[in-house]
Scaffold this active site. Structure first.
Site, short mmCIF file in Angstrom:
data_model
loop_
_atom_site.label_atom_id
_atom_site.label_comp_id
_atom_site.label_asym_id
_atom_site.label_seq_id
_atom_site.Cartn_x
_atom_site.Cartn_y
_atom_site.Cartn_z
N ASN A 199 96.17 -183.34 68.99
CA ASN A 199 96.43 -184.25 67.86
C ASN A 199 97.73 -183.91 67.16
O ASN A 199 98.52 -184.79 66.81
CB ASN A 199 95.29 -184.16 66.84
N ARG B 131 94.07 -199.79 77.01
CA ARG B 131 94.06 -198.49 77.69
C ARG B 131 92.98 -198.51 78.77
O ARG B 131 91.86 -198.98 78.51
CB ARG B 131 93.79 -197.35 76.72
N ARG C 64 100.83 -196.91 73.31
CA ARG C 64 101.57 -195.65 73.22
C ARG C 64 101.02 -194.57 74.14
O ARG C 64 99.82 -194.29 74.14
CB ARG C 64 101.59 -195.15 71.78
N HIS D 83 96.03 -205.74 70.84
CA HIS D 83 95.08 -204.64 70.68
C HIS D 83 93.64 -205.13 70.72
O HIS D 83 92.70 -204.34 70.68
CB HIS D 83 95.38 -203.92 69.36
N TYR E 69 83.63 -192.06 73.06
CA TYR E 69 83.92 -192.78 71.82
C TYR E 69 82.72 -193.59 71.38
O TYR E 69 82.05 -194.24 72.20
CB TYR E 69 85.10 -193.74 72.00
N ARG F 121 86.91 -192.21 59.70
CA ARG F 121 87.06 -190.97 60.47
C ARG F 121 88.41 -190.31 60.19
O ARG F 121 88.50 -189.10 60.00
CB ARG F 121 86.95 -191.25 61.97
N HIS G 227 84.75 -194.45 66.64
CA HIS G 227 85.85 -195.37 66.90
C HIS G 227 85.55 -196.81 66.46
O HIS G 227 86.45 -197.64 66.39
CB HIS G 227 86.18 -195.34 68.40
#
Length: 690
Positions: A49, A377, A407, A437, A470, A566, A594
């Site tokens: 992270n 993703r 990204r 997205h 997730y 979160r 998530h």
């Protein structure tokens, strides 16, 4: 004490808030109730992270440092001041990290008869084993670079996030330096040594190389030889000319090639490195002092996510077998079952196989004519991609909106684009200025009554790997209001046009802000009329200034707001006149929370939305996102129950408050509630009783 940016209302800087989130990850590594190997993995997540934080957020702040004072006023903060505060916080967190690893976790592993040993702790037998391994596996991959010490010599270009040794050779007070890359990309970071009398030993690749430096530098004379690790993190933001939209893939590839040579953001170095060697590095690399972060002996700790468990199963989380979805049968047609009612898959507690089954059935069903899907993703070996190519080869029209700008997944998605196109799929890479997205899929199936549409909408990606880690929600529905909206949305995206006035769904970039305001305003009017105005909002991050100001306004007329966040939260709860009716909790546990969920009281007739969007400016104004209503009463009740379970958590929930001290909520209560465990058992019980 938190950093509150000077605005008309309380607001914590987003980067500082994010660091407090990463501290919550570090808390999991410190939690002795967490299995020992999992604690090591939380250290790895913390480290990974932080790498990304420097590559993206700190990089952006550095780009803002030289802007004029007028722009800084518009920003609401001074970037240089925030960078200084970031460094101070990071240094404290790194010290905590080192203490946890060296003084707690290693010692607790030793109590389990597992020893992480270094080069100085090898006995003769293990030393022989290590040297043979080094000569056979490691030595052929090593290429040391001898460093000249004059000011005119060019210093080698360090790769982003790779580990290097600065090797110092001293002979009769004369010093030579060398640079050596540690080949973690091609050789495992961990070597399991032969067991002895029930004792297990592991040595890191770093220490294998340290032990065998004499095999590498045998041509030099030296009295002492030392090696100290460093790791450089670079600016990873991509500079893409939006005017090259007609050649966007070429522009993206060029920018990706420049990423490894981005501006240095952080040099993490072994704090035991001699001062002369450190000064040499600083002078040669021309680093800003603010980029220098002292650390421990080992860097790139993200590799510890794969630390081998050579002990008992109790050192890891117990496996939770995926649960089935009530009345949704994988051995029957999913379209036939969807025609009867909506279904919700709660990941990771329930299996992602339902989504794969949906796509596979669409691929082979003769009645299916068209599939449209948006992808952000993907897993490394993607069953989703295989199903889409299979569908195209079976004569279906398959439209895939693939986001190339996801990204750190850019190269992977360029690969998937080429594979999809080769398989006959129509690939649309969207609009350069806006990331797509949304997580949506629409299947058109010709039936007796005409074309019928089957939809899947989710809060998380179409990704089998992350679906096991997730916490997300994935909805199957044939509701005509939703499917008509999705048909219109996909058509608009195909033509690179954004529409308004959808009947059911809420979309960014044109509508999310105003429609969210309308939902909040309804609660405001209810509260003003003496009713119970309330909302519960769950998300990853809350940072949009205007949304936060809107929530403060709702608070001030009596609306009760419960937030489950979160990650970063720029809103400051519990301040009189702004947020005394707002509470914020953050849950960090074995799974990454998530899901995005909005619950609005609506005068007793609650409305529930699921969304792909966090309440961040980028998601609201600069991305294609979809929030969607839950109409099915049973599913709405299930989501509400799961939210209530999270609001009861007094084990893994932290309070976000004015001090940002990440205080555990209700830690001293006798009855323990742990949301992720309770959610699993809730869904398991619900399935077993039907």
């Amino acid at each position: 004490m938190l950093t509150i940016v000077k605005r008309k209302y309380p607001f914590i800087n987003r980067e500082i808030s994010w660091l407090y989130f990463n501290e919550r990850v570090l808390q999991e590594a410190a939690d002795k109730t967490v299995p020992l190997i999992e604690r090591l993995r939380f250290l790895a997540i913390f480290s990974s992270n932080l790498d990304e934080f420097y590559r993206v957020r700190v990089a952006t702040l550095n780009r803002l440092v030289d802007i004029n004072s007028k722009t800084k006023t518009l920003l609401g903060f001074n970037p240089r001041k925030i960078l200084n505060e970031i460094k101070n916080l990071v240094v404290k967190l790194e010290r905590r990290f080192d203490y946890l690893y060296e003084d707690e976790i290693i010692k607790e592993l030793e109590a389990q008869k597992i020893f992480i040993i270094n080069e100085q702790q090898l006995n003769v037998a293990r030393g022989t084993y290590v040297r043979e391994y080094f000569r056979r596996q490691v030595l052929p991959t090593l290429v040391p670079i001898m460093l000249e010490r004059d000011d005119h010599s060019a210093f080698p270009e360090l790769k982003d996030r790779h580990i290097y040794f600065v090797v110092k050779l001293t002979f009769r007070k004369k010093i030579k330096y060398a640079l050596l890359e540690i080949p973690t990309a091609i050789i495992s970071r961990f070597l399991i040594l032969p067991e002895n009398k029930g004792l297990k030993f592991i040595i890191l690749l770093d220490d294998i190389i340290r032990y065998c430096l004499d095999d590498l530098f045998f041509i030099f004379e030296y009295d002492t030889i030392e090696a100290y690790s460093i790791q450089l993190t670079r600016d990873a933001e991509l500079d893409i000319d939006v005017n090259m939209s007609d050649r966007f893939v070429d522009a993206l590839m060029q920018s990706l090639q420049r990423r490894d040579k981005g501006r240095p953001m952080r040099l993490l170095y072994d704090s035991d490195i001699p001062l002369d060697a450190l000064n040499y590095l600083v002078s040669q690399m021309r680093l800003d002092p603010g980029a220098m972060i002292p650390g421990g002996r080992y860097h790139n700790f993200k590799d510890f996510i794969d630390f081998p468990n050579v002990g008992s199963d109790a050192l890891e989380y117990a496996v939770q077998p995926p649960l089935r979805v009530h009345n949704l049968d994988l051995s029957r047609s999913i379209f036939g079952q969807m025609a009867q009612r909506d279904y919700l898959v709660n990941l990771p507690y329930q299996s992602f196989d339902y989504i794969v089954h949906f796509l596979r059935e669409a691929a082979i069903d003769p009645k299916v004519k068209e599939i449209s899907i948006s992808l952000y993703r993907l897993a490394e070996n993607s069953s989703v991609i295989n199903a889409l190519i299979n569908a195209a080869q079976n004569g279906k029209r398959v439209n895939c909106l693939l986001e190339l700008k996801a990204r750190f997944d850019e190269e992977a998605n360029i690969y998937w684009r080429n594979k999809l196109e080769a398989g006959g799929v129509n690939v649309n890479i969207g609009i350069v200025e806006y990331k797509v997205h949304a997580k949506i899929c629409l299947v058109a199936r010709r039936e007796k009554q005409g074309m019928v549409y089957y939809a899947n909408l989710a809060t998380g990606n179409f990704n089998e790997k992350t679906a096991k880690l997730y916490g997300d929600h994935s909805l199957f529905t044939v509701n005509p209001m939703i499917t008509k909206d999705l048909k219109r949305l996909f058509k608009g995206l195909e033509n690179k046009v954004f529409h308004r006035a959808y009947k059911a769904i809420i979309t960014s970039p044109l509508e999310t802000r105003n429609k969210f305001y309308q939902l909040v305003d309804r609660e405001v009017e209810i509260a003003k009329a003496g009713g119970k105005g309330y909302m519960i909002l769950k998300m990853n991050s809350l940072s949009d200034d205007q949304i936060i100001e809107k929530l403060y306004e709702a608070n001030n007329v009596g609306v009760t707001i419960q937030l489950i966040i979160r990650g970063m939260c720029c809103l400051v709860p519990g301040i009189k006149g702004f947020s005394e009716r707002i509470t914020v909790r953050s849950i960090v546990d074995r799974y990454l929370e998530h899901a995005r969920v909005w619950v609005f009281g609506n005068g007793g007739a609650e409305e529930v939305y699921l969304s792909s969007a966090d309440l961040m400016t980028r998601n609201i104004d600069r991305r294609v996102e979809v929030a969607f209503p839950i109409y099915d009463p049973e599913i709405k009740s299930e989501i509400r129950d799961l939210i209530d379970i999270q609001l009861r958590d007094n084990t893994k929930a932290r309070e976000i408050n004015q001090l940002n001290n990440n205080r555990y909520i209700g830690a001293k209560r006798k009855i323990k509630h742990r949301a992720q465990e309770d959610s699993y058992h809730y869904l398991k019980y619900k399935t077993s009783t039907t």
